[in-house]
Design an enzyme around this catalytic site. Structure first.
Site, PDB file in Angstrom:
ATOM      1  N   GLU A 166       3.682   1.804  -1.307  1.00 39.89           N
ATOM      2  CA  GLU A 166       3.453   1.720  -2.742  1.00 39.89           C
ATOM      3  C   GLU A 166       1.918   1.680  -3.271  1.00 39.89           C
ATOM      4  OE1 GLU A 166       6.080   0.035  -6.022  1.00 39.89           O
ATOM      5  OE2 GLU A 166       4.151  -1.047  -6.209  1.00 39.89           O
ATOM      6  N   ARG A 209      -4.579  -2.898  -1.219  1.00 45.57           N
ATOM      7  CA  ARG A 209      -5.392  -3.456  -0.001  1.00 45.57           C
ATOM      8  C   ARG A 209      -4.875  -3.206   1.180  1.00 45.57           C
ATOM      9  NH1 ARG A 209      -8.936  -6.824  -2.513  1.00 45.57           N
ATOM     10  NH2 ARG A 209      -8.511  -7.263  -4.738  1.00 45.57           N
TER      11      ARG A 209
END
Length: 288
Positions: free
Chosen positions: A9, A265
């Site tokens: 996601e 990240r």
């Protein structure tokens, strides 16, 4: 240990710096060949246009299957179906249908007077449309607005009956939380695949805040472990090890699919995937 299907996601960028971070995240993780990736909506539908741009760009440039998030917030049924049409025209075949969070500054969700009132209403409309594979959300621990987990499971069953083919769970800290939820879903006759949502802990402080807002229970032993790890400057090392262990336990318990909440990240998600035996596959162009 069998290698699981994975998905990621992402969230749409709202600044130039965030944009660079998203594309770096996609660049790092796309070679792991996820089954799909998804792009979220901001709270209150605030990133609707940005979500559309990110979904279409990722699908076009990286050759991965992209699922767009769609919510009931701040839009009429007509506006929502216009968005649906624009996704179909862009070649999108998967949607993650959610009620959505209240707009910033509002504590409770209030449906648009001409909009879809619940995620079930939205899923029914998408199923009737017939152009998409529909995924939905699930809560292994009680949703903040729910009476208990059984109520959440029965609501999930209604979403599946409305047309959702799989569900992605909110994140959790312990594998047993997921296993208990999966068993209860099976007992209640939920016959769709339930994909555990995995949150690599980029920041313990931020993760605790997130957990408190969505009703995820924080185990005392984790609190103690991260306090020591932060003090000893090994927070990332501990987080990577714990996430890998959680995923491994889920796989050993029969889980075939994992969805990673990357927070744009990529490094910890990549490292966990590598530890699970999921590595990039070089294309012929790369080795020619």
């Amino acid at each position: 240990m069998s290698t699981p299907n994975i998905s990621f996601e992402f969230f749409p960028p709202q600044s130039l710096e965030a944009s660079f971070r998203l594309w770096e995240t996609v660049r790092v993780l796309a070679p792991l060949q996820p089954k799909f990736v998804s792009v979220t909506y901001g709270a209150g539908g605030t990133t609707r246009k940005l979500t559309h741009e990110a979904v279409t760009t990722i699908g076009k440039n990286y050759g991965v299957n992209v699922a767009a998030h769609l919510t009931c917030v701040n839009a009429s049924k007509e506006e929502t179906m216009e968005i649906v049409n624009s996704y179909a025209e862009a070649g999108v075949t998967e949607l993650v249908a959610l009620r959505g969070d209240p707009p910033k500054g509002q504590e409770n969700f209030t449906a648009h007077k001409d909009g879809f009132q619940t995620s079930i209403d939205l899923i029914e409309a998408l199923a009737k449309d017939g152009r998409f594979n529909i995924r939905c959300g699930a809560y292994p621990e009680p949703h903040p607005e729910s009476a208990d987990t059984l109520a959440d499971v029965r609501w999930l069953k209604r979403k599946v009956e409305a047309g959702a083919t799989s569900a992605i769970t909110q994140f959790f800290f312990e594998a047993d939380t997921f296993f208990r939820f999966r068993d209860l879903c099976e007992k209640e006759g939920v016959n769709a695949k339930i994909i555990p949502g995995i949150l690599p802990i980029q920041s313990w402080k931020g993760t605790k805040r997130f957990a408190q807002s969505c009703g995820t229970k924080i185990p005392a032993h984790l609190e103690e472990a991260f306090e020591a790890a932060v003090r000893d400057d090994r927070e990332q090392l501990l987080a990577t090890a714990l996430c890998t262990e959680l995923c491994d336990t889920l796989i050993q318990g029969g889980v075939e699919d994992l969805q990673f909440y990357t927070l744009n990240r990529p490094n910890m998600t990549r490292d966990v995937c590598h530890a699970l035996g999921i590595t990039p596959r070089a294309s012929l162009e790369d080795v020619a």
